[in-house]
Design a protein around this motif. Structure first.
Motif, PDB file in Angstrom:
ATOM      1  N   GLN A 283       0.841  -1.195   0.000  1.00 22.68           N
ATOM      2  CA  GLN A 283       0.000   0.000   0.000  1.00 22.68           C
ATOM      3  C   GLN A 283       0.878   1.247   0.000  1.00 22.68           C
ATOM      4  O   GLN A 283       1.788   1.363   0.802  1.00 22.68           O
ATOM      5  N   PRO A 284       0.621   2.225  -0.910  1.00 19.97           N
ATOM      6  CA  PRO A 284       1.436   3.444  -0.959  1.00 19.97           C
ATOM      7  C   PRO A 284       1.362   4.219   0.349  1.00 19.97           C
ATOM      8  O   PRO A 284       0.288   4.387   0.918  1.00 19.97           O
ATOM      9  N   ARG A 285       2.504   4.695   0.819  1.00 19.55           N
ATOM     10  CA  ARG A 285       2.554   5.387   2.100  1.00 19.55           C
ATOM     11  C   ARG A 285       1.870   6.747   2.036  1.00 19.55           C
ATOM     12  O   ARG A 285       1.433   7.266   3.068  1.00 19.55           O
ATOM     13  N   TRP A 286       1.726   7.336   0.814  1.00 18.35           N
ATOM     14  CA  TRP A 286       1.148   8.663   0.750  1.00 18.35           C
ATOM     15  C   TRP A 286      -0.349   8.661   1.063  1.00 18.35           C
ATOM     16  O   TRP A 286      -0.926   9.709   1.371  1.00 18.35           O
ATOM     17  N   LYS A 287      -0.997   7.516   1.015  1.00 18.18           N
ATOM     18  CA  LYS A 287      -2.437   7.471   1.261  1.00 18.18           C
ATOM     19  C   LYS A 287      -2.780   7.679   2.739  1.00 18.18           C
ATOM     20  O   LYS A 287      -3.892   8.055   3.069  1.00 18.18           O
ATOM     21  N   VAL A 288      -1.850   7.397   3.617  1.00 24.63           N
ATOM     22  CA  VAL A 288      -2.070   7.517   5.047  1.00 24.63           C
ATOM     23  C   VAL A 288      -0.881   8.255   5.646  1.00 24.63           C
ATOM     24  O   VAL A 288       0.269   7.896   5.370  1.00 24.63           O
ATOM     25  N   PRO A 289      -1.092   9.307   6.464  1.00 26.34           N
ATOM     26  CA  PRO A 289       0.047  10.028   7.047  1.00 26.34           C
ATOM     27  C   PRO A 289       0.845   9.132   7.991  1.00 26.34           C
ATOM     28  O   PRO A 289       0.337   8.178   8.564  1.00 26.34           O
ATOM     29  N   ARG A 290       2.125   9.462   8.155  1.00 22.00           N
ATOM     30  CA  ARG A 290       3.009   8.653   8.986  1.00 22.00           C
ATOM     31  C   ARG A 290       2.500   8.562  10.421  1.00 22.00           C
ATOM     32  O   ARG A 290       2.681   7.541  11.094  1.00 22.00           O
ATOM     33  N   THR A 291       1.848   9.625  10.904  1.00 26.24           N
ATOM     34  CA  THR A 291       1.340   9.607  12.272  1.00 26.24           C
ATOM     35  C   THR A 291       0.258   8.542  12.464  1.00 26.24           C
ATOM     36  O   THR A 291       0.008   8.101  13.592  1.00 26.24           O
ATOM     37  N   ALA A 292      -0.410   8.140  11.373  1.00 28.04           N
ATOM     38  CA  ALA A 292      -1.399   7.065  11.455  1.00 28.04           C
ATOM     39  C   ALA A 292      -0.775   5.706  11.164  1.00 28.04           C
ATOM     40  O   ALA A 292      -1.268   4.682  11.634  1.00 28.04           O
TER      41      ALA A 292
ATOM     42  N   TRP B 102      -7.878  12.199  10.776  1.00 29.08           N
ATOM     43  CA  TRP B 102      -7.041  11.955   9.602  1.00 29.08           C
ATOM     44  C   TRP B 102      -5.588  11.676  10.002  1.00 29.08           C
ATOM     45  O   TRP B 102      -4.946  10.771   9.466  1.00 29.08           O
ATOM     46  N   LEU B 103      -5.092  12.421  10.971  1.00 27.81           N
ATOM     47  CA  LEU B 103      -3.679  12.308  11.320  1.00 27.81           C
ATOM     48  C   LEU B 103      -3.365  11.047  12.123  1.00 27.81           C
ATOM     49  O   LEU B 103      -2.306  10.441  11.934  1.00 27.81           O
TER      50      LEU B 103
END
Length: 413
Positions: free
Chosen positions: A12-21, A200-201
């Motif tokens: 899964q591409p990392r850009w779809k979910v922020p690193r904090t999540a 979201w974060l």
């Protein structure tokens, strides 16, 4: 409590979910949910604190505005099971983000509603995501803290709801007095936007149930313990809707308090509910059935007192504080009981709990509007609610799923 592992699926591409999540920290997750709970507490409970100014602005009457509160609660009752039954397979994170966004949009629509008829429709739509949003958040919170502390997980989210009563609802009442009720809901919209950003974060991307389907979820809705629990919540919680929906005229008209004094009484009410939420979480982790019975006894005693002495200012304030604390103890225990009854669908169980709580609000607020419209005064809703609370107490003593002696467990550290 340790950090949760990354929830990113392979490939899964990392850009779809922020690193904090992707690498969530438990308290960040819970804080985001508490903000959402705070905002929902404002949009629902704040309606009672601005009702006097809505009467003048919209050219209507208090009993008609009472049914805008009923419309919100009916929206929760309709939306919670429909969303949870139909979207059981959907991953928890996107579901929470979409529902938080809908919460924001409907709050903005409330701000600009030009007539009471449009406000009635908007409030119904605003209620649709409420139960499912808090239900899914409760499931994720339990995943963060662990099943053995599920009472604490629910109480943290409910702490946001009750904190709104300490700070937010009195602030809305004050803003409504000095500016307008619409400006009060602008504050709710700002809180909703902050909550959406937090969801979201920080919300981990937990999977839905791959085996879930509308048919399987509906099958989970069978059994006498489940429906007994739903009836107990609906009947037992009606006292809050019946009394709180008309708390401002009860205090100002029946007891002669000034609007500035009502603001501080609402702060005390909210403090009592916050204390009740904390106490309810502690007692529920030891015995949710025992906590439910204790909470309902307190509710019944407070309602009896309001019915008898609700025109004596000091007594009214004390009894309202007792009602707020007691009803929260019952609320925490009832949500956990429903999740236990629906072991295979805890998100659905929590959503149904919120649906039942709002069905109770609709029942209590609607009955309160009727007895007030019939000329019985602002103490009369307490008598109606007392009958319902007594019936709920009988249910949680002898009803299916509740029978038997209460065993208190040692609290988990």
């Amino acid at each position: 409590m340790t950090d949760l592992p990354s929830t990113l699926d392979a490939g899964q591409p990392r850009w779809k979910v922020p690193r904090t999540a992707l690498e969530p920290r438990p308290w960040h997750v819970l804080a985001a949910f508490a903000v959402i709970g705070f905002g929902i507490g404002l949009t629902q409970n704040g309606a009672a604190s601005v009702v006097q100014d809505q009467i003048a602005d919209l050219g209507t009457t208090i009993d008609v505005l009472g049914f805008t509160m009923v419309a919100y609660s009916v929206g929760v009752v309709v939306g919670a099971p429909l969303i949870m039954v139909g979207l059981g397979r959907v991953r928890r994170r996107p579901l929470l983000v979409v529902m938080a966004a809908l919460f924001l949009l409907t709050t903005v629509a409330t701000v600009i509603a030009p007539t009471v008829e449009i406000l009635l429709a908007v409030r119904f739509v605003a209620g649709l995501p409420h139960g499912a949003l808090l239900g899914v958040a409760s499931f994720v919170a339990m995943s963060v803290l662990g099943r053995e502390r599920r009472g604490k997980a629910v109480s943290i989210i409910m702490l946001g709801l009750t904190t709104s009563l300490v700070v937010g609802v009195p602030l809305m009442q004050w803003l409504s007095n000095v500016a307008s009720w619409r400006m009060a809901y602008v504050v709710v919209a700002i809180i909703a936007a902050i909550g959406l950003v937090g969801v979201w974060l920080f919300t981990p991307d937990l999977p839905g149930d791959p085996a879930a389907s509308p048919r399987s979820e509906l099958r989970a809705l069978r059994g006498r313990p489940l429906w007994t629990a739903i009836v107990a919540i609906t009947v037992g919680f009606a006292g809050l809707g019946a009394v709180f929906s008309y708390i401002v005229p009860l205090l100002e008209i029946t007891n002669g308090f000034a609007p500035s004094q009502v603001t501080w009484i609402l702060v005390a009410w909210g403090g009592a509910m916050t204390l009740g939420a904390w106490l309810g979480g502690q007692l529920t982790d030891r015995s949710h059935v025992g906590a439910g019975r204790l909470g309902l006894v307190g509710v019944a005693c407070a309602l009896l007192g309001i019915g008898l002495f609700g025109d004596i200012p000091v007594a009214t304030v004390v009894l309202l504080v007792a009602l707020g604390a007691s009803v929260q103890v019952f609320s925490q225990s009832s949500q956990v009981h429903l999740m236990d009854v629906l072991q295979g669908s805890p998100s659905l169980g929590s959503a149904l709990a919120h649906a039942a709580l709002n069905a109770a609000t609709a029942v209590g607020t609607g009955l309160g509007a009727l007895v007030i419209a019939w000329g019985f005064g602002y103490r009369a809703p307490a008598w109606v609610a007392l009958v319902l609370a007594a019936a709920a107490l009988i249910i949680v003593i002898v009803g299916p799923g509740y029978r038997g002696p209460v065993q208190w467990r040692r609290p988990t550290a």
